[in-house]
Design an enzyme around this catalytic site. Structure first.
Site, PDB file in Angstrom:
ATOM      1  N   TYR A 274       0.856  -1.185   0.000  1.00  0.00           N
ATOM      2  CA  TYR A 274       0.000   0.000   0.000  1.00  0.00           C
ATOM      3  C   TYR A 274       0.896   1.240   0.000  1.00  0.00           C
ATOM      4  CZ  TYR A 274      -3.451  -3.419   1.624  1.00  0.00           C
ATOM      5  OH  TYR A 274      -4.268  -4.518   1.749  1.00  0.00           O
ATOM      6  N   HIS A 285      -7.035  -0.146  -1.722  1.00  0.00           N
ATOM      7  CA  HIS A 285      -6.438  -1.334  -2.316  1.00  0.00           C
ATOM      8  C   HIS A 285      -4.916  -1.172  -2.389  1.00  0.00           C
ATOM      9  CE1 HIS A 285     -10.191  -3.251  -3.404  1.00  0.00           C
ATOM     10  NE2 HIS A 285     -10.621  -2.107  -3.900  1.00  0.00           N
ATOM     11  N   LYS A 316      -2.781  -4.460 -10.248  1.00  0.00           N
ATOM     12  CA  LYS A 316      -1.585  -4.079  -9.514  1.00  0.00           C
ATOM     13  C   LYS A 316      -0.370  -4.166 -10.438  1.00  0.00           C
ATOM     14  CE  LYS A 316      -3.599  -6.271  -5.433  1.00  0.00           C
ATOM     15  NZ  LYS A 316      -4.387  -5.102  -5.041  1.00  0.00           N
TER      16      LYS A 316
END
EC number: 4.6.1.16
Length: 339
Positions: A274, A285, A316
């Site tokens: 994060y 997220h 990601k």
């Protein structure tokens, strides 16, 4: 027009410079109207019927003679996408920027005469090995056994976040076989630092905190826990060998970069990370996944594709932490690219 193959270069006579270089970015001029092109460029001209042959050879014979089939697949694909590109050969345009690359790809609308490079591309077959140390600032063009192409952009990418760290001091902790438990004073660690997980479950509002050995070692080093860091590190080495030291170095570096690393097990990686964090109650997220590898690690393209595909599938980035025995880290981000 017939080309002549000599010393790994195809010589094109007549008005070749005007037809192929000045207007379409092929090859390098040699003075006058003649032009030198790489075999892969000659193969592309043959495939378009722009030249008649090379020493009497057609496309089939030229590819077999020069071993440029994979290069041709990539070259043609990029040309079809509207790019001009040059082979990364000594004496060709832009070669000073071509280390570890097979092609220099110019921005759309530009060519070798403009001095601007969009991508440095390396061609790789599906079964070739790729040293991780050779990546960074290069695009991998991987040709699979069906001849399909996948492009991966690789670049250095130091992590950076905005998470502020506010640690307590000397909390009592109990070191177990593969984790540590903190029974009292845990709210500050968990709520404001996202260290550990509630023993009673992630939805619990109270109760003891279980810490990974990485978290426990990091917190012991910072005097947030009243246990010896050396004892935690020794326990970590018992659990996963020398790899624990590399993972601890990466964990600490991520925390020092004001990011919050957590276990990446559910994503098949070492960490999910994060970059923005204020409290567990306002958790966003994670932005990227990290896999820890040694600097001499070698990728199999299929494994690299799996990591990047999985990261992309959960929105990601995939980051590799190249970590040596002294804890020095180079960061490498790899992502899918559509040129």
């Amino acid at each position: 027009m017939q080309g002549r193959l000599e010393d790994g270069v195809v010589h094109l006579p007549g008005d070749a410079r005007q037809r192929f270089h000045d207007s379409r970015g092929y090859g390098r001029p040699t003075g006058g109207d003649d032009l030198e092109v790489a075999p892969v460029e000659a193969a592309h001209l043959l495939s378009r019927d722009d030249i008649d042959g090379v020493d009497g050879m057609g496309l089939r014979e030229l590819l077999a003679r020069t071993g440029t089939t994979l290069d041709f697949v990539v070259y043609k694909d990029l040309r079809d996408r509207g790019f001009y590109l040059s082979p990364a050969r000594e004496g060709w345009p832009g070669v000073a920027d071509a280390a570890d690359a097979d092609f220099l790809v110019y921005p759309r609308g530009k060519g070798p005469w403009d001095g601007e490079v969009e991508h440095r591309v390396r061609v790789v077959g599906e079964r070739e090995s790729i040293p991780v140390s050779s990546l960074g600032e290069v695009v991998l063009a991987i040709v699979d056994e069906d001849g399909d192409l996948t492009y991966f952009d690789t670049e250095g990418d130091d992590p950076e976040g905005t998470a502020a760290e506010d640690l307590p001091a000397d909390l009592d902790a109990e070191l177990l076989s593969d984790r540590a438990l903190v029974w009292d004073g845990v709210d500050r660690l968990y709520q404001r630092g996202f260290f550990g997980q509630r023993l009673y479950g992630r939805n619990a509002d109270s109760g003891p905190l279980q810490l990974s050995l990485l978290e426990a070692a990091y917190l012991a080093r910072a005097d947030a826990l009243a246990i010896d860091e050396a004892d935690v590190v020794s326990r970590g080495r018992d659990v996963e060998g020398d790899r624990f030291d590399r993972r601890l170095a990466v964990y600490a570096a991520l925390r020092e970069a004001k990011t919050v690393p957590k276990s990446g097990f559910k994503f098949g990686s070492d960490f999910r990370v994060y970059t923005e964090f204020e409290s567990v109650d306002d958790l966003s997220h994670s932005e990227f996944l990290v896999r820890v590898v040694a600097p001499d690690h070698t990728f199999v393209p299929r494994d690299l594709s799996l990591d990047v595909r999985l990261a992309g599938g959960v929105r990601k980035r995939m980051v590799f932490a190249l970590t040596d025995d002294n804890g020095e880290i180079d960061w490498l981000s790899v992502s899918r690219l559509t040129p």
